[in-house]
Design an enzyme around this catalytic site. Structure first.
Site, PDB file in Angstrom:
ATOM      1  N   VAL A 111       7.118 -51.153  28.776  1.00 49.74           N
ATOM      2  CA  VAL A 111       6.521 -50.835  27.480  1.00 49.74           C
ATOM      3  C   VAL A 111       7.198 -51.625  26.361  1.00 49.74           C
ATOM      4  CG1 VAL A 111       6.188 -49.019  25.755  1.00 49.74           C
ATOM      5  CG2 VAL A 111       5.736 -48.557  28.166  1.00 49.74           C
ATOM      6  N   VAL A 112       6.367 -52.169  25.474  1.00 49.59           N
ATOM      7  CA  VAL A 112       6.855 -52.906  24.310  1.00 49.59           C
ATOM      8  C   VAL A 112       6.145 -52.366  23.083  1.00 49.59           C
ATOM      9  CG1 VAL A 112       7.024 -55.153  23.184  1.00 49.59           C
ATOM     10  CG2 VAL A 112       7.250 -54.981  25.674  1.00 49.59           C
ATOM     11  N   ARG A 144       4.882 -54.416  15.806  1.00 52.87           N
ATOM     12  CA  ARG A 144       4.511 -53.994  14.460  1.00 52.87           C
ATOM     13  C   ARG A 144       3.057 -53.554  14.400  1.00 52.87           C
ATOM     14  NH1 ARG A 144       4.141 -58.165   9.373  1.00 52.87           N
ATOM     15  NH2 ARG A 144       3.223 -56.728   7.866  1.00 52.87           N
ATOM     16  N   MET A 174       2.281 -52.092  23.490  1.00 52.54           N
ATOM     17  CA  MET A 174       1.769 -52.747  24.684  1.00 52.54           C
ATOM     18  C   MET A 174       2.447 -52.173  25.911  1.00 52.54           C
ATOM     19  SD  MET A 174       1.371 -56.720  23.482  1.00 52.54           S
ATOM     20  CE  MET A 174       3.036 -56.838  22.842  1.00 52.54           C
ATOM     21  N   ASP A 192      -0.743 -66.690  13.306  1.00 57.52           N
ATOM     22  CA  ASP A 192       0.571 -66.153  13.668  1.00 57.52           C
ATOM     23  C   ASP A 192       1.150 -66.918  14.855  1.00 57.52           C
ATOM     24  OD1 ASP A 192       2.710 -64.476  13.119  1.00 57.52           O
ATOM     25  OD2 ASP A 192       1.993 -62.857  14.414  1.00 57.52           O
TER      26      ASP A 192
END
Length: 274
Positions: A22-23, A26, A30, A134
């Site tokens: 898990v990440v 901002r 995810m 980005d």
């Protein structure tokens, strides 16, 4: 229940979340999903709060679905409070992680990565009218076994000329800092910064020390350089000139066109990589 909902329902029921992967970012969380019926197939699910969701992210996934350097999307679904996008999981580190483990990359590998990244951005610009907005180490993957670059995270993509101002400050062009509308030049400037980071192990062209955090005032002031010697941390002169051409302060003198960038001697020259 229609076929699409049935397919989604079966997919969700057949998946297990791999919690250690898990990440939290901002603009969303995810996690990696293990699809049990196929044993080894993994998917990446991005969950976005409804107030942060942009339909442009879905549009880019759809429009670039057949492109080898863009991540395939399988499902998109929502609740009253959030959206979720299920996409391919690419089992390789992003470029930030790569630099953390390998340090500065050799010129040949940088050329290979930057060429593929430029091709992907040019295709995005021309095929869709979108600006990625980005481009940074964390949003570019390089899968060495496939020799493939993946440009990911389309949450800040907007159509050219849109009057929105988001992104990561250290990759901002002078025009973006001055709050001009979205332009392709935003992405190309970011490529110059990214190339410098790859060549120097993560350094920024305008930082004075490796641990300096650049603020808006520093960026405004230091972007106004006009001598490639300021990029002395890049020893290869062709590589240094490439970064200089993409990050010059004077817009009229800067390389902002794909064809011009692709013909630069650093990218056009032969390197012994593969």
């Amino acid at each position: 229940m229609d076929a699409a909902l049935q397919s989604l329902s079966r997919f969700v029921a057949d998946c297990a979340v791999l919690a250690p992967k898990v990440v939290n970012g901002r603009f969303g969380k995810m996690d990696v999903l293990h699809h049990r019926p196929t044993t080894s197939k993994l998917f990446l699910r991005k969950t976005i709060a409804a107030h942060s969701f942009s339909a442009d992210e879905i549009n880019v996934h759809d429009l670039m679905s057949d492109h080898p350097s863009f991540v395939d999307m399988y499902f998109c679904y929502s609740s009253p409070t959030a959206w979720a996008i299920v996409m391919d999981y690419v089992p390789c580190p992003d470029l930030f992680e790569t630099l953390q483990t390998q340090g500065a990359l050799d010129n040949a590998l940088v050329v290979n990565i930057v060429r593929q990244l430029c091709d992907a951005l040019n295709d995005l610009h021309n095929a869709t009218g979108y600006i990625h907005n980005d481009v940074k180490l964390e949003n570019v993957l390089y899968f060495g076994a496939r020799d493939r670059v993946y440009l990911c995270d389309y949450g800040l993509c907007k159509r050219e000329h849109s009057p929105v101002h988001d992104g990561t400050l250290e990759y901002f062009s002078p025009e973006k800092i001055r709050r001009h509308n979205y332009a392709r030049s935003f992405d190309w400037y970011a490529v110059g910064v990214l190339a410098y980071k790859l060549l120097t192990g993560g350094r920024h062209p305008f930082e004075r020390s490796a641990d300096e955090v650049l603020d808006l005032a520093s960026m405004r002031r230091r972007q106004q350089y006009n001598d490639p010697a300021a990029l002395k941390n890049v020893r290869n002169l062709m590589a240094r000139d490439f970064v200089f051409c993409l990050t010059r302060f004077n817009f009229e003198c800067r390389s902002t066109d794909y064809k011009q960038i692709a013909k630069h001697s650093f990218l056009a020259s032969r390197h012994d990589y593969i």
